[in-house]
Design a protein around this motif. Structure first.
Motif, short mmCIF file in Angstrom:
data_model
loop_
_atom_site.label_atom_id
_atom_site.label_comp_id
_atom_site.label_asym_id
_atom_site.label_seq_id
_atom_site.Cartn_x
_atom_site.Cartn_y
_atom_site.Cartn_z
N GLY A 14 25.36 -26.23 -35.98
CA GLY A 14 24.69 -26.40 -37.26
C GLY A 14 24.70 -27.85 -37.73
O GLY A 14 23.69 -28.36 -38.22
N ILE A 15 25.84 -28.52 -37.57
CA ILE A 15 25.94 -29.92 -37.99
C ILE A 15 25.05 -30.82 -37.15
O ILE A 15 24.47 -31.79 -37.65
CB ILE A 15 27.41 -30.37 -37.95
N ILE A 16 24.91 -30.52 -35.88
CA ILE A 16 24.05 -31.32 -35.00
C ILE A 16 22.57 -31.00 -35.24
O ILE A 16 21.73 -31.88 -35.29
CB ILE A 16 24.44 -31.11 -33.53
N GLY A 17 22.25 -29.73 -35.38
CA GLY A 17 20.85 -29.32 -35.49
C GLY A 17 20.21 -29.61 -36.82
O GLY A 17 19.00 -29.87 -36.90
N LEU A 18 20.97 -29.56 -37.91
CA LEU A 18 20.40 -29.76 -39.24
C LEU A 18 19.77 -31.14 -39.42
O LEU A 18 18.61 -31.23 -39.84
CB LEU A 18 21.49 -29.49 -40.29
N ARG A 26 10.30 -34.50 -41.57
CA ARG A 26 9.72 -35.62 -42.32
C ARG A 26 8.63 -36.34 -41.53
O ARG A 26 7.70 -36.86 -42.11
CB ARG A 26 10.82 -36.60 -42.70
N ARG A 27 8.76 -36.36 -40.21
CA ARG A 27 7.79 -37.06 -39.37
C ARG A 27 6.57 -36.22 -39.04
O ARG A 27 5.51 -36.75 -38.74
CB ARG A 27 8.45 -37.51 -38.07
N SER A 28 6.72 -34.90 -39.06
CA SER A 28 5.67 -34.00 -38.59
C SER A 28 4.74 -33.59 -39.72
O SER A 28 5.13 -33.48 -40.87
CB SER A 28 6.31 -32.75 -37.99
N GLN A 29 3.47 -33.37 -39.37
CA GLN A 29 2.51 -32.89 -40.35
C GLN A 29 2.67 -31.39 -40.56
O GLN A 29 2.53 -30.90 -41.66
CB GLN A 29 1.08 -33.20 -39.87
N SER A 30 2.91 -30.64 -39.49
CA SER A 30 3.13 -29.20 -39.60
C SER A 30 4.63 -28.94 -39.57
O SER A 30 5.23 -28.81 -38.51
CB SER A 30 2.44 -28.45 -38.47
N SER A 31 5.24 -28.90 -40.72
CA SER A 31 6.69 -28.84 -40.77
C SER A 31 7.24 -27.42 -40.92
O SER A 31 8.44 -27.26 -41.11
CB SER A 31 7.20 -29.70 -41.93
N ALA A 32 6.40 -26.40 -40.82
CA ALA A 32 6.89 -25.02 -40.99
C ALA A 32 7.97 -24.65 -39.97
O ALA A 32 9.01 -24.11 -40.36
CB ALA A 32 5.73 -24.04 -40.92
N PRO A 33 7.79 -24.93 -38.66
CA PRO A 33 8.87 -24.59 -37.72
C PRO A 33 10.16 -25.36 -38.01
O PRO A 33 11.26 -24.82 -37.85
CB PRO A 33 8.32 -24.98 -36.35
N PHE A 34 10.02 -26.58 -38.45
CA PHE A 34 11.21 -27.37 -38.74
C PHE A 34 11.90 -26.88 -40.01
O PHE A 34 13.12 -26.95 -40.12
CB PHE A 34 10.86 -28.85 -38.85
N LEU A 35 11.14 -26.36 -40.97
CA LEU A 35 11.76 -25.79 -42.16
C LEU A 35 12.54 -24.53 -41.81
O LEU A 35 13.61 -24.26 -42.37
CB LEU A 35 10.71 -25.49 -43.22
N ILE A 36 12.03 -23.74 -40.87
CA ILE A 36 12.77 -22.56 -40.39
C ILE A 36 14.06 -23.03 -39.71
O ILE A 36 15.12 -22.44 -39.90
CB ILE A 36 11.90 -21.72 -39.45
N GLY A 37 13.97 -24.09 -38.92
CA GLY A 37 15.17 -24.64 -38.27
C GLY A 37 16.18 -25.15 -39.28
O GLY A 37 17.38 -24.95 -39.12
N TYR A 43 22.22 -22.34 -42.62
CA TYR A 43 22.97 -21.10 -42.70
C TYR A 43 24.19 -21.14 -41.80
O TYR A 43 25.28 -20.69 -42.19
CB TYR A 43 22.07 -19.91 -42.31
N LEU A 44 24.05 -21.67 -40.58
CA LEU A 44 25.19 -21.78 -39.67
C LEU A 44 26.30 -22.64 -40.27
O LEU A 44 27.48 -22.29 -40.19
CB LEU A 44 24.75 -22.34 -38.32
N SER A 47 27.82 -20.74 -43.53
CA SER A 47 28.62 -19.57 -43.19
C SER A 47 29.89 -19.95 -42.42
O SER A 47 30.95 -19.36 -42.64
CB SER A 47 27.80 -18.57 -42.38
N SER A 48 29.81 -20.94 -41.55
CA SER A 48 30.99 -21.38 -40.81
C SER A 48 32.02 -22.01 -41.73
O SER A 48 33.22 -21.78 -41.58
CB SER A 48 30.59 -22.36 -39.72
N VAL A 49 31.57 -22.80 -42.70
CA VAL A 49 32.50 -23.42 -43.65
C VAL A 49 33.17 -22.35 -44.50
O VAL A 49 34.38 -22.42 -44.75
CB VAL A 49 31.76 -24.46 -44.52
N ILE A 50 32.42 -21.34 -44.94
CA ILE A 50 33.00 -20.27 -45.74
C ILE A 50 34.06 -19.52 -44.94
O ILE A 50 35.14 -19.21 -45.46
CB ILE A 50 31.89 -19.32 -46.24
#
Length: 59
Positions: A14-18, A26-37, A43-44, A47-50
């Motif tokens: 999670g820390i690496i992927g976020l 920020r660089r992409s025009q279609s950022s929907a997949p990146f917003l899901i990421g 979430y990872l 939830s891991s910190v909790i």
């Protein structure tokens, strides 16, 4: 596999992927997949910190 080890692996992923998803969103025009990421990796991290906090409190 120990649950604590799995939790720490998920935290690291999670820390690496976020930041990667935030950077490319920020660089992409279609950022929907990146917003899901961002949501998934966020979430990872949360939830891991909790889970880590709960383990520290129980000890």
């Amino acid at each position: 596999m120990n649950a604590m080890i799995l939790n720490r692996i998920l935290l690291a992923v999670g820390i690496i992927g976020l930041p990667i998803c935030i950077f490319y969103a920020r660089r992409s025009q279609s950022s929907a997949p990146f917003l899901i990421g961002i949501g998934l990796f966020g979430y990872l991290v949360i939830s891991s910190v909790i889970v880590e906090i709960r383990q520290v409190i129980q000890k």
